[in-house]
Write an enzyme that holds these catalytic residues in place. Structure first.
Site, short mmCIF file in Angstrom:
data_model
loop_
_atom_site.label_atom_id
_atom_site.label_comp_id
_atom_site.label_asym_id
_atom_site.label_seq_id
_atom_site.Cartn_x
_atom_site.Cartn_y
_atom_site.Cartn_z
N ASP A 128 -5.83 5.29 -15.74
CA ASP A 128 -5.11 5.84 -16.88
C ASP A 128 -5.04 4.75 -17.94
OD1 ASP A 128 -3.05 4.09 -16.13
OD2 ASP A 128 -1.54 5.66 -15.92
N CYS A 136 -3.74 2.32 -12.29
CA CYS A 136 -2.76 2.73 -13.30
C CYS A 136 -1.80 1.56 -13.48
CB CYS A 136 -2.05 4.03 -12.91
SG CYS A 136 -0.92 3.96 -11.52
N THR A 176 1.17 0.81 -12.14
CA THR A 176 1.66 0.28 -10.87
C THR A 176 0.73 0.56 -9.70
OG1 THR A 176 2.88 2.29 -10.32
CG2 THR A 176 4.07 0.58 -11.58
N HIS A 183 -8.60 -0.74 9.52
CA HIS A 183 -7.77 0.11 10.36
C HIS A 183 -7.71 1.56 9.91
CE1 HIS A 183 -5.25 -3.59 11.82
NE2 HIS A 183 -6.55 -3.79 11.89
N HIS A 232 -8.08 3.28 16.09
CA HIS A 232 -8.02 3.55 14.65
C HIS A 232 -8.62 4.91 14.33
CE1 HIS A 232 -6.43 -0.37 14.09
NE2 HIS A 232 -7.54 -0.99 14.43
#
Length: 142
Positions: free
Chosen positions: A7, A64, A66, A97, A133
């Site tokens: 963004d 973005c 955060t 993992h 996993h």
């Protein structure tokens, strides 16, 4: 082929990521955005997530402000395991993992030097293929 999306908050860091990927010889498709003008991050998260989920691209990178919103939006697409990473250990662990197929980062929380190291770690780390996993990923997908 990598799918890239951001963004407006991630636009500038994405330009650095793209230049870095070009230097490393990675091919990528840029799904936008294409400026610092305000946009809605779910639009770009979904474009990248669908490209990865549909097999058009092998992996994705989303940025973005955060990394939180864009990773939440990407994870709404079936088959996507987007991981928000702000350090190299998390990038390595999520590939080993969780076999994460999209890396999410926050441009306002992670500087460019570290971000490029996180990208390299994510792209260079293989999935472990350990049975435990695989079992856990299958539990996520159900």
């Amino acid at each position: 082929m990598l799918a890239l999306g951001c963004d407006h908050g991630g636009f500038e860091l994405m330009q650095e990521v793209k230049a870095h990927l070009e230097k490393r010889g990675f091919e990528f498709k840029d799904f936008g955005c294409y400026s610092t003008d305000s946009v809605d991050y779910p639009e770009y998260a979904k474009k990248v997530a669908h490209a990865v989920a549909d097999g058009e691209c092998e992996l994705g990178i989303l940025i973005c402000g955060t990394g939180i919103g864009i990773s939440i939006a990407a994870n709404k697409v079936k088959g996507i395991r987007a991981a928000l990473c702000a350090d190299c250990f998390s990038a390595q662990a999520t590939k080993e993992h969780n076999n994460a197929n999209i890396l999410a980062m926050g441009a306002r929380t992670t500087g460019p030097g570290l971000a490029l190291k996180i990208v390299d770690t994510f792209l260079d780390t293989p999935f472990s293929n350990d049975e435990r996993h695989i079992r856990r990923i299958n539990m996520i997908e159900d």
